[in-house]
Each structure stands twice: as structure tokens, then as C-alpha cells.
Design a protein around this motif. Structure first.
Motif, mmCIF file in Angstrom:
data_model
loop_
_atom_site.group_PDB
_atom_site.id
_atom_site.type_symbol
_atom_site.label_atom_id
_atom_site.label_comp_id
_atom_site.label_asym_id
_atom_site.label_seq_id
_atom_site.Cartn_x
_atom_site.Cartn_y
_atom_site.Cartn_z
ATOM 1 N N THR A 37 0.858 -1.186 0.000
ATOM 2 C CA THR A 37 0.000 0.000 0.000
ATOM 3 C C THR A 37 0.893 1.234 0.000
ATOM 4 N N GLU A 39 0.896 5.260 0.549
ATOM 5 C CA GLU A 39 0.096 6.313 1.175
ATOM 6 C C GLU A 39 0.821 7.643 1.044
ATOM 7 N N ASP A 40 0.042 8.700 0.828
ATOM 8 C CA ASP A 40 0.634 10.028 0.739
ATOM 9 C C ASP A 40 0.171 10.945 1.869
ATOM 10 N N GLY A 41 -0.525 10.386 2.866
ATOM 11 C CA GLY A 41 -1.037 11.183 3.973
ATOM 12 C C GLY A 41 -2.508 11.494 3.830
ATOM 13 N N GLN A 42 -3.020 11.494 2.585
ATOM 14 C CA GLN A 42 -4.439 11.775 2.369
ATOM 15 C C GLN A 42 -5.158 10.604 1.708
ATOM 16 N N LYS A 43 -4.474 9.913 0.824
ATOM 17 C CA LYS A 43 -5.105 8.765 0.183
ATOM 18 C C LYS A 43 -4.081 7.649 0.059
ATOM 19 N N SER A 44 -4.603 6.448 -0.176
ATOM 20 C CA SER A 44 -3.717 5.298 -0.319
ATOM 21 C C SER A 44 -4.066 4.539 -1.596
ATOM 22 N N VAL A 46 -3.618 0.655 -3.165
ATOM 23 C CA VAL A 46 -3.274 -0.738 -2.882
ATOM 24 C C VAL A 46 -2.834 -1.403 -4.180
ATOM 25 N N ALA A 61 0.025 10.113 -4.116
ATOM 26 C CA ALA A 61 0.099 8.721 -4.566
ATOM 27 C C ALA A 61 -0.977 8.466 -5.606
#
Length: 194
Positions: A37, A39-44, A46, A61
Motif C-alpha cells: 500500500t 500512502e501520501d497522507g491523504q489517500k492510499s 493498494v 500517490a
């Protein structure tokens, strides 16, 4: 033992694109894959399929499309530098002897070929027995089986310094049985090649 998929990551610090990293899930030898996964801190994102890819660009991301040829182009040098994964072999023996069964005689060649394809190798040979006989007899027999395989490998050109041997007697049964049971699947040598 379940293998975890290999994930490649490429950091592009000083390139003409704004891509900061690229992640690709590679398939296992059987075609399956693990997952990662991003993650950029706001969305991920998978990534859970072979050749699924994602990137971080400008701090965000996102999934990206990539195929096997592109993976080879981007990561070819890293893929070529990977070590060969360990292999595990089981060879079986005739009752109360250190003579391989006819089928295991044929399978021995695969062990030898696996070792020879490696530039550097380590071979672990562990002998086992069924529960027939005494503990002392089974310990000697299991060691004799492991030593026979070691001697054959050395005769065929494998460095003796790279081979370790051990005998486990009837302590680690592949098939649980009562004492004094002649179980063919317990009369074995397990070989791990790294």
C-alpha cells in the motif's frame, strides 16, 4: 513457507519528471503476488496484483499502468542482480539403508543442477529416518544418509566447504507415526540450497 512478492521501488531525485518514487509488485514464481500500500497522507493506493504499479508524484500517490517490458526496461539491472531464491528438495531412501529410491536417484540430478546454476552456494543436508529401530540406530542411519548425499555431491564437483550435514534420526517425522512403523515418507534427506 509463503513467499512475499518482490516490490521494486525506484527513487528519481533529479530527473526531468516530478515522479518521486515508483513501486511495482512482481509476481512470485507461481504467478501469485503479495500486496503493498502506498500512502501520501491523504489517500492510499493498494497494489495487489502482479505488475500493479503506483507512484508518488508531487507528493500524491496514484496508480499507474506498467507492463512487464517496461518493468524490465526500468528495473532490468536490479532484477539481474537478484540472488537466486533458496530451493528445497526431499530425496527418499530404501528401508534401513542409505540407498536412494529409484525415483529419488532420478531427482538427485535436479539438486545438482540447482546448485551448479549458482555462482555462490550453501547446501544444507539433513538426514531423517522412520521409527523402526532404536534411537541410536536411527541417529547413525540418518547421519549416514546425509553423508552419502554430501559425498555424492562432492564427487560430482560441489565444494565440500559449502555443504553442511546433520542427522535427526526419527526426531522430525514428516508423517507422525507410532514407534516401530516403517513409513517411507520419513526415510528421507532434506536438502536446502541457498
Amino acid at each position: 513457507m509463503r513467499r512475499i512478492s518482490l516490490v521494486l521501488a525506484l527513487l528519481l531525485l533529479a530527473s526531468c519528471s516530478s515522479r518521486q518514487s515508483l513501486f511495482v509488485v512482481l509476481p512470485n514464481p507461481d504467478g501469485s503476488s503479495g500486496a503493498v500500500t502506498i500512502e501520501d497522507g491523504q489517500k492510499s493506493v493498494v497494489l495487489d496484483q502482479p505488475y500493479a504499479a503506483g507512484e508518488v508524484r508531487g507528493g500524491a500517490a496514484a496508480p499507474v499502468k506498467i507492463d512487464q517490458a517496461q518493468v524490465q526496461q526500468i528495473f532490468g539491472n536490479a532484477l539481474a542482480a537478484q540472488p537466486i531464491l533458496p530451493s528445497h528438495f526431499v530425496l527418499y531412501f530404501e528401508r534401513d539403508s542409505d540407498t536412494l529410491t529409484p525415483e529419488s536417484q532420478r531427482q538427485y540430478q535436479g539438486v545438482f543442477e540447482d546448485i551448479k546454476r549458482r555462482n555462490v552456494y550453501e547446501v544444507e543436508v539433513i538426514g531423517h529416518t522412520d521409527t523402526m529401530g532404536t534411537q541410536a540406530h536411527n541417529q547413525r542411519l540418518s547421519m549416514s544418509r546425509a553423508e552419502m548425499i554430501r559425498d555424492r555431491l562432492v564427487h560430482d564437483g560441489i565444494s565440500p566447504k559449502s555443504i553442511s550435514v546433520a542427522g535427526r534420526g526419527s526426531l522430525d517425522l514428516a508423517v507422525r507415526t507410532a514407534d516401530q512403523v516403517a513409513e517411507p515418507r520419513n526415510r528421507r534427506v532434506e536438502i536446502t540450497v541457498r
